[in-house]
Design a protein around this motif. Structure first.
Motif, mmCIF file in Angstrom:
data_model
loop_
_atom_site.group_PDB
_atom_site.id
_atom_site.type_symbol
_atom_site.label_atom_id
_atom_site.label_comp_id
_atom_site.label_asym_id
_atom_site.label_seq_id
_atom_site.Cartn_x
_atom_site.Cartn_y
_atom_site.Cartn_z
ATOM 1 N N SER A 119 0.847 -1.195 0.000
ATOM 2 C CA SER A 119 0.000 0.000 0.000
ATOM 3 C C SER A 119 0.883 1.246 0.000
ATOM 4 O O SER A 119 1.792 1.377 0.820
ATOM 5 N N TYR A 177 3.005 -9.494 -5.477
ATOM 6 C CA TYR A 177 2.200 -8.669 -4.581
ATOM 7 C C TYR A 177 1.129 -7.916 -5.361
ATOM 8 O O TYR A 177 1.247 -7.664 -6.548
ATOM 9 N N LYS A 195 3.180 0.590 3.484
ATOM 10 C CA LYS A 195 3.173 -0.649 4.266
ATOM 11 C C LYS A 195 3.000 -1.876 3.379
ATOM 12 O O LYS A 195 2.518 -1.783 2.250
ATOM 13 N N ASP A 223 1.260 -5.692 3.736
ATOM 14 C CA ASP A 223 0.397 -6.548 4.544
ATOM 15 C C ASP A 223 0.469 -7.979 4.040
ATOM 16 O O ASP A 223 0.513 -8.224 2.830
ATOM 17 N N HIS A 265 -1.576 -11.460 3.976
ATOM 18 C CA HIS A 265 -2.904 -12.050 4.156
ATOM 19 C C HIS A 265 -2.755 -13.554 4.071
ATOM 20 O O HIS A 265 -2.469 -14.103 3.000
ATOM 21 N N GLN A 285 -5.883 -11.086 7.553
ATOM 22 C CA GLN A 285 -4.746 -10.153 7.513
ATOM 23 C C GLN A 285 -4.071 -10.180 8.884
ATOM 24 O O GLN A 285 -4.666 -9.836 9.895
ATOM 25 N N THR A 310 2.229 -7.517 9.179
ATOM 26 C CA THR A 310 2.326 -6.224 8.498
ATOM 27 C C THR A 310 3.708 -5.631 8.716
ATOM 28 O O THR A 310 4.349 -5.873 9.739
ATOM 29 N N GLN A 320 5.342 -1.757 8.345
ATOM 30 C CA GLN A 320 5.029 -0.359 8.072
ATOM 31 C C GLN A 320 6.266 0.507 8.269
ATOM 32 O O GLN A 320 6.946 0.392 9.286
ATOM 33 N N ARG A 371 6.484 -3.671 12.781
ATOM 34 C CA ARG A 371 6.060 -4.926 12.160
ATOM 35 C C ARG A 371 5.521 -5.897 13.195
ATOM 36 O O ARG A 371 5.909 -5.877 14.364
ATOM 37 N N GLY A 414 0.469 -10.669 14.857
ATOM 38 C CA GLY A 414 -0.532 -9.603 15.001
ATOM 39 C C GLY A 414 -1.012 -9.626 16.435
ATOM 40 O O GLY A 414 -0.257 -9.396 17.372
#
Length: 641
Positions: A421, A452, A465, A467, A469, A479, A482, A484, A512, A516
């Motif tokens: 992104s 990607y 960033k 991500d 998935h 998701q 990540t 960033q 990162r 998560g």
């Protein structure tokens, strides 16, 4: 006749007469594409297939297989739903009806309380509308006319939406048959394309997600161009129900959520075994990849959250309190504390890259209606890491993080895809920093041969960033990981280091996560494995089952020998029949059962039953232990159907 040049997705250029629609273009490319097309993309914007081409342009044609195609397909399906509801329940007022992942919903304000039986009636009416082959037609009105039009139709929610639009906005509507809805579009060329549909559930939803507003009724549904695709989806839903982590979490005694703490999970002994095993693995991986670990406080004062910007931009999601007449907040994320750790001493360029991990407890206020088992909670553990580095180190560090995340996901048998992104409209920082950061992320992914998807303009305001998935074994995506890049916090916290030139410079920071939220990752794992965790991860790895009371002492000796090798073992010494004990162990998803009777006692052996492979026969205790130790050490992965 005047011609326009159309550049297609593959780079080829096609000339067509001015005024040709995208659907006509699709048919001219191939009959099959004309049949399967659902929407077009004109110079990067998704549009209706009946859009007329009046100048040179770039065109992409979407089918249902494309995400953009699915969105348009489901958006039209939501209009079919609203049309059916208003026909069957006159006086129902419309709120919003977007496409969502795997389907769509529509929010209604109706005096009638919808029931599951109503869904069947609505479905039949929707099928009738779809078969009629109505053509959604777009028309536009100036703002004031649009407001008056919706007022006359008795649609107060639409009037409110229009009033929120800019004064000079031209408002678009879509008409299909006698049904009209305020909508930006685009839509399918005909409702006939919707061949298979299903309404799934009814829920309450506050207007605009605000609990101060009226509670509306939300109907969820899904739709497909073929009945076979719908059947496959329903089968996946049924499989997902069997794997529901809330149900399995209770049955396997992993966690519970009590009325004393909605959104605050209680981990039970077996759940803690699972969580600790995950964290042991996390620490082992991170130590190998050169990370150090820190811990920052859960409660910090208002000044910190003002510096980070959370006090002004995130306060409604934070729990606040007063200590000694001063404002404090329970941390919703670990990052600001990580910045303070960096500032505890002067740093040099020689210290970089600094890889600093934290398994931190965070709290965020979620609306009660959004809470869902371990997937959406108010308190969770985040496996954050912050990497402080020089600009020239960005690419290598991104590659290192990508490799680490790949190692972690592969360990659990997950496939995954990557999304990059880029800079959003409301970004902070200068063009040079953004271009350098985006180039570094792109090059890192390409050098690692990671394909990607590019999400233009979807980055965080403080940096681009990546991500990750992941896809579980029944095809659902989550998701989780990540990476960033952040230009904002180093500036806000005035982070510096002494460079080779002896001057102060600002470091680059990567945020990162791999898991998560640990809690959410556990929920995903429960569903991915259907509770049948691989031996290394299982909270109980072996259960010893003595056939009668006279075999209990031998069972305890065997268990002690197993436990001495750090294998998680329990003895079922209850005075129950062996068949019952085996069934209980199978329901408990225990990887190995050891059945001990006269023969085993006499020969000093064990009869081994595997959860995944069935009867393994009579074995020597030491050989069995060696095999299990090896399985745990290698973190062998077995996914059971």
């Amino acid at each position: 006749m005047e011609q326009v040049k159309v550049t297609l997705k593959d780079g080829s250029v096609k000339e067509v007469p001015k005024g040709t629609t995208i659907l006509e273009l699709a048919k001219s490319i191939s009959g099959r594409l004309g049949k399967e097309a659902v929407a077009g993309e004109l110079n990067g914007k998704v549009v209706d297939l009946n859009y007329k081409l009046d100048k040179n342009c770039k065109i992409n044609i979407f089918k249902f297989d494309d995400e953009e195609g699915k969105d348009v397909f489901r958006h039209t399906s939501s209009h079919i739903l609203a049309q059916a509801v208003q026909k069957l329940f006159p006086g129902t007022k419309l709120a919003i009806g977007p496409a969502i992942e795997n389907g769509y919903y529509y929010d209604f304000d109706s005096d009638h309380k919808f029931t599951p039986e109503d869904l069947e009636k609505i479905e039949k009416e929707m099928s009738k509308i779809a078969k009629e082959g109505l053509n959604p037609e777009r028309f536009e009105l100036p703002r004031e006319e649009a407001i008056k039009y919706m007022e006359e139709k008795g649609e107060p929610y639409k009037v409110e939406l229009i009033k929120d639009l800019p004064e000079d906005a031209v408002i678009s509507f879509y008409k299909q048959g006698d049904f009209v809805d305020l909508c930006a579009g685009p839509h399918l060329p005909t409702t006939k394309i919707v061949k298979a549909l299903k309404l799934l559930s009814i829920a309450g939803a506050y207007w605009r997600g605000d609990e101060k507003n009226k509670m509306l009724q939300r109907i969820y549904g899904t739709s497909f161009p073929k009945k076979k695709l719908l059947e496959e989806y329903i089968n996946r839903l049924e499989e997902a129900k069997k794997r529901d982590h809330r149900k399995l979490g209770k049955e396997l005694k992993l966690f519970t959520i009590l009325e004393e703490g909605p959104g605050f999970p209680f981990f039970l002994p077996k759940g803690m075994e699972l969580k600790n095993t995950l964290m042991d693995y996390w620490r082992e991986v991170h130590k190998r990849w050169g990370y150090v670990e820190v811990e920052t406080p859960i409660i910090l004062n208002r000044k910190l959250w003002e510096t980070s910007g959370h006090w002004y931009h995130y306060k409604e999601n934070m729990y606040t309190l007063k200590i000694d007449e001063e404002d404090y907040a329970i941390k919703p994320m670990n990052c600001p504390g990580g910045m303070l750790v960096y500032k505890t001493e002067m740093r040099s360029y020689r210290d970089f890259p600094m890889r600093v991990g934290e398994v931190g407890r965070v709290h965020r206020h979620e609306l009660s209606g959004a809470l869902h088992g371990l997937m959406r909670v108010r308190a969770f553990t985040q496996d954050d890491a912050h990497i402080f580095m020089l600009p020239e180190q960005i690419k290598d560090e991104i590659k290192g993080v990508a490799k680490l995340i790949d190692e972690v996901y592969t360990k659990f048998g997950f496939k995954y895809h990557v999304e990059l992104s880029t800079r959003p409209e409301n970004s902070m920082g200068n063009d040079e920093d953004w271009n350098m950061a985006e180039d570094a992320l792109r090059e890192a992914l390409e050098e690692e041969n990671l394909s990607y998807k590019l999400n233009e303009g979807d980055g965080a305001f403080y940096g681009p960033k990546i991500d990750f998935h992941l896809e579980d074994c029944i095809g659902r995506t989550w998701q989780c990981g990540t990476i960033q890049l952040d230009f904002q916090l180093p500036q806000r916290f005035d982070l510096t280091y002494i460079g080779k030139d002896g001057e102060k410079h600002r470091p680059i920071v990567i945020h990162r996560v791999a898991f998560g939220s640990i809690e959410r990752f556990i929920g995903i794992l429960i569903e991915h494995f259907a509770g049948k965790f691989p031996t290394w991860l299982a909270p109980e790895q072996v259960r010893v089952l003595p056939i009668t009371d006279k075999h209990v002492e031998y069972a305890k000796k065997v268990a002690e020998k197993i436990q001495n090798k750090n294998i998680k073992v329990e003895v079922d010494s209850r005075n129950e029949k062996i068949g019952y004990k085996i069934r209980e162990a199978q329901l408990g998803k225990v990887p190995y059962m050891l059945i001990l009777g006269d023969k085993e006692l006499e020969n000093d052996t064990i009869s081994v039953r595997s959860r995944d492979k069935g009867e393994l026969g009579n074995q020597d205790v030491d050989s069995f232990i060696d095999n299990v130790v090896e399985e745990i050490k290698n973190r062998t992965l077995i996914i059971s159907e």
